[in-house]
Design a protein around this motif. Structure first.
Motif, PDB file in Angstrom:
ATOM      1  N   THR A   1      70.068  50.592  53.393  1.00  7.05           N
ATOM      2  CA  THR A   1      70.557  51.946  53.652  1.00  7.05           C
ATOM      3  C   THR A   1      71.420  52.011  54.904  1.00  7.05           C
ATOM      4  OG1 THR A   1      68.536  52.838  52.641  1.00  7.05           O
ATOM      5  CG2 THR A   1      69.869  54.363  53.939  1.00  7.05           C
ATOM      6  N   LEU A   2      70.978  51.290  55.946  1.00  4.29           N
ATOM      7  CA  LEU A   2      71.747  51.285  57.194  1.00  4.29           C
ATOM      8  C   LEU A   2      73.012  50.443  57.094  1.00  4.29           C
ATOM      9  CD1 LEU A   2      68.812  50.934  59.756  1.00  4.29           C
ATOM     10  CD2 LEU A   2      70.326  52.911  59.503  1.00  4.29           C
ATOM     11  N   ARG A   3      72.996  49.485  56.174  1.00 10.53           N
ATOM     12  CA  ARG A   3      74.133  48.589  55.934  1.00 10.53           C
ATOM     13  C   ARG A   3      74.436  47.675  57.118  1.00 10.53           C
ATOM     14  NH1 ARG A   3      78.359  52.515  52.524  1.00 10.53           N
ATOM     15  NH2 ARG A   3      76.856  52.972  50.854  1.00 10.53           N
ATOM     16  N   GLY A   4      74.306  48.224  58.298  1.00  6.57           N
ATOM     17  CA  GLY A   4      74.527  47.388  59.470  1.00  6.57           C
ATOM     18  C   GLY A   4      73.234  46.888  60.063  1.00  6.57           C
ATOM     19  N   GLY A   5      72.114  47.221  59.424  1.00  3.37           N
ATOM     20  CA  GLY A   5      70.812  46.843  59.970  1.00  3.37           C
ATOM     21  C   GLY A   5      70.433  45.434  59.589  1.00  3.37           C
ATOM     22  N   SER A   6      70.861  44.480  60.352  1.00  3.35           N
ATOM     23  CA  SER A   6      70.606  43.074  60.043  1.00  3.35           C
ATOM     24  C   SER A   6      69.137  42.730  60.208  1.00  3.35           C
ATOM     25  CB  SER A   6      71.434  42.183  60.967  1.00  3.35           C
ATOM     26  OG  SER A   6      71.080  40.834  60.796  1.00  3.35           O
ATOM     27  N   LEU A   7      68.658  41.835  59.347  1.00  2.41           N
ATOM     28  CA  LEU A   7      67.279  41.362  59.437  1.00  2.41           C
ATOM     29  C   LEU A   7      67.179  40.067  60.240  1.00  2.41           C
ATOM     30  CD1 LEU A   7      66.045  41.966  55.774  1.00  2.41           C
ATOM     31  CD2 LEU A   7      65.724  43.431  57.755  1.00  2.41           C
ATOM     32  N   SER A   8      68.311  39.566  60.725  1.00  6.13           N
ATOM     33  CA  SER A   8      68.311  38.266  61.393  1.00  6.13           C
ATOM     34  C   SER A   8      67.560  38.272  62.719  1.00  6.13           C
ATOM     35  CB  SER A   8      69.763  37.824  61.635  1.00  6.13           C
ATOM     36  OG  SER A   8      70.455  37.728  60.410  1.00  6.13           O
ATOM     37  N   PHE A   9      67.662  39.391  63.451  1.00  8.58           N
ATOM     38  CA  PHE A   9      67.065  39.430  64.782  1.00  8.58           C
ATOM     39  C   PHE A   9      65.984  40.503  64.890  1.00  8.58           C
ATOM     40  CE2 PHE A   9      71.468  37.991  65.153  1.00  8.58           C
ATOM     41  CZ  PHE A   9      71.260  36.735  65.689  1.00  8.58           C
ATOM     42  N   VAL A  10      65.271  40.715  63.796  1.00  9.91           N
ATOM     43  CA  VAL A  10      64.218  41.726  63.758  1.00  9.91           C
ATOM     44  C   VAL A  10      63.004  41.252  64.549  1.00  9.91           C
ATOM     45  CG1 VAL A  10      62.498  42.789  62.255  1.00  9.91           C
ATOM     46  CG2 VAL A  10      64.902  42.816  61.602  1.00  9.91           C
ATOM     47  N   ASP A  11      62.470  42.141  65.388  1.00 10.99           N
ATOM     48  CA  ASP A  11      61.234  41.853  66.116  1.00 10.99           C
ATOM     49  C   ASP A  11      60.076  42.073  65.147  1.00 10.99           C
ATOM     50  OD1 ASP A  11      59.120  41.560  67.787  1.00 10.99           O
ATOM     51  OD2 ASP A  11      59.697  43.136  69.197  1.00 10.99           O
ATOM     52  N   SER A  12      59.403  41.000  64.810  1.00 15.22           N
ATOM     53  CA  SER A  12      58.366  41.087  63.771  1.00 15.22           C
ATOM     54  C   SER A  12      57.051  41.670  64.272  1.00 15.22           C
ATOM     55  CB  SER A  12      58.106  39.707  63.171  1.00 15.22           C
ATOM     56  OG  SER A  12      57.636  38.805  64.168  1.00 15.22           O
ATOM     57  N   ARG A  13      56.856  41.767  65.590  1.00 19.13           N
ATOM     58  CA  ARG A  13      55.575  42.227  66.122  1.00 19.13           C
ATOM     59  C   ARG A  13      55.229  43.658  65.705  1.00 19.13           C
ATOM     60  NH1 ARG A  13      56.486  40.495  72.236  1.00 19.13           N
ATOM     61  NH2 ARG A  13      58.548  41.274  71.608  1.00 19.13           N
ATOM     62  N   PRO A  14      56.141  44.630  65.837  1.00 14.81           N
ATOM     63  CA  PRO A  14      55.804  45.981  65.378  1.00 14.81           C
ATOM     64  C   PRO A  14      55.546  46.049  63.873  1.00 14.81           C
ATOM     65  CG  PRO A  14      57.702  46.031  66.844  1.00 14.81           C
ATOM     66  CD  PRO A  14      57.457  44.597  66.508  1.00 14.81           C
ATOM     67  N   LEU A  15      56.261  45.224  63.124  1.00 19.28           N
ATOM     68  CA  LEU A  15      56.082  45.218  61.677  1.00 19.28           C
ATOM     69  C   LEU A  15      54.710  44.654  61.307  1.00 19.28           C
ATOM     70  CD1 LEU A  15      59.621  43.925  60.632  1.00 19.28           C
ATOM     71  CD2 LEU A  15      58.805  46.286  60.677  1.00 19.28           C
ATOM     72  N   ALA A  16      54.341  43.551  61.948  1.00 19.23           N
ATOM     73  CA  ALA A  16      53.008  42.985  61.711  1.00 19.23           C
ATOM     74  C   ALA A  16      51.930  43.955  62.162  1.00 19.23           C
ATOM     75  CB  ALA A  16      52.869  41.657  62.452  1.00 19.23           C
ATOM     76  N   GLY A  17      52.159  44.600  63.304  1.00 16.60           N
ATOM     77  CA  GLY A  17      51.203  45.593  63.792  1.00 16.60           C
ATOM     78  C   GLY A  17      51.053  46.759  62.849  1.00 16.60           C
ATOM     79  N   ALA A  18      52.168  47.215  62.277  1.00 15.75           N
ATOM     80  CA  ALA A  18      52.117  48.312  61.310  1.00 15.75           C
ATOM     81  C   ALA A  18      51.320  47.914  60.074  1.00 15.75           C
ATOM     82  CB  ALA A  18      53.534  48.729  60.917  1.00 15.75           C
ATOM     83  N   ALA A  19      51.548  46.689  59.608  1.00 22.50           N
ATOM     84  CA  ALA A  19      50.830  46.205  58.422  1.00 22.50           C
ATOM     85  C   ALA A  19      49.329  46.133  58.683  1.00 22.50           C
ATOM     86  CB  ALA A  19      51.367  44.836  58.009  1.00 22.50           C
ATOM     87  N   VAL A  20      48.951  45.628  59.858  1.00 24.54           N
ATOM     88  CA  VAL A  20      47.528  45.539  60.209  1.00 24.54           C
ATOM     89  C   VAL A  20      46.929  46.934  60.366  1.00 24.54           C
ATOM     90  CG1 VAL A  20      45.901  44.797  61.992  1.00 24.54           C
ATOM     91  CG2 VAL A  20      47.755  43.278  61.288  1.00 24.54           C
TER      92      VAL A  20
END
Length: 236
Positions: A124-143
């Motif tokens: 949706t963002l089109r410019g929102g690259s996944l290459s440099f995503v900080d995975s810590r908040p995502l892992a925290g959200a999943a937990v």
């Protein structure tokens, strides 16, 4: 005993897969994650996929609470719990197997929800690259999503019904928590407020992500101990 426990866990997993209400809630939660992330991403100018995902967690958690409640409450429809305990008379073993089955299902749904939201936000963002995503908040959200669902699960074991635990949990996270947070700093000790630090690490001046997680786990542990004792000691 190990084989009996493994078979009981497998039976509980099979039971969850065979419950239309539970499966609908799980699939609906993933679908809601996609819709919400697309809506949030479309409404923002910031190409930060992680921010989009963490913004939808307070809404997606509703699905996990529903799944947690349904995983237990369906046992008490038509007194199916009697049949279940006849097949597995060892109540602690039965409850442990049921808990592991729920956590497995919740973890799968959580990973799918966060992953789908991340991919949707990126597209949706089109410019929102996944290459440099900080995975810590995502892992925290999943937990966090798994833990808040487990809290709903434990509360339902205690209540042995559908509506009271569902109303209680939704009232806590949607009404009591925001209201108390606006009038007192002690709202940080509520399970959802403390647990959110897993994905919003700087949201509280006192609690850290680690201590916030411990507060949430403590809520789950206390309720689980009481629920286990009542489940073991009272009639089905």
């Amino acid at each position: 005993m190990n084989r009996v426990f493994t078979n009981t866990v497998a039976a509980e997993l099979s039971k969850l897969r065979g419950l239309p209400a539970v499966m609908t809630a799980m699939h609906g939660t993933v679908a809601a994650s996609i819709v919400l992330s697309a809506a949030v991403a479309a409404a923002t100018d910031e190409a930060n996929v992680v921010q989009v995902v963490v913004q939808i967690v307070p809404f997606v958690q509703i699905g996990f609470l529903i799944v947690g409640v349904l995983a237990v409450a369906t046992e008490y429809e038509g007194r199916q719990i009697r049949t279940a305990l006849t097949a597995t008379p060892n109540r602690p073993l039965f409850l442990a197997a049921k808990t592991i089955a729920f956590v497995t299902a919740a973890a799968t749904t959580s990973a799918a929800s966060v992953g789908a939201a991340l991919a949707t936000a990126s597209v949706t963002l089109r410019g929102g690259s996944l290459s440099f995503v900080d995975s810590r908040p995502l892992a925290g959200a999943a937990v966090y999503l798994v833990l808040i669902g487990l809290l709903g699960f434990a509360v339902t074991v205690l209540f042995r019904s559908l509506i009271p635990p569902l109303v209680t949990m939704l009232a806590v996270v949607l009404i009591a928590s925001p209201l108390l947070a606006s009038v007192t700093e002690h709202a940080r000790w509520l399970p959802d407020r403390a647990g959110r630090l897993l994905y919003l690490s700087n949201a509280d001046p006192i609690l850290t992500p680690g201590t916030g997680a411990l507060v949430l786990v403590a809520w789950i542990a206390v309720i689980a101990v009481v629920a286990t004792w009542t489940f073991w000691s009272r009639d089905a």
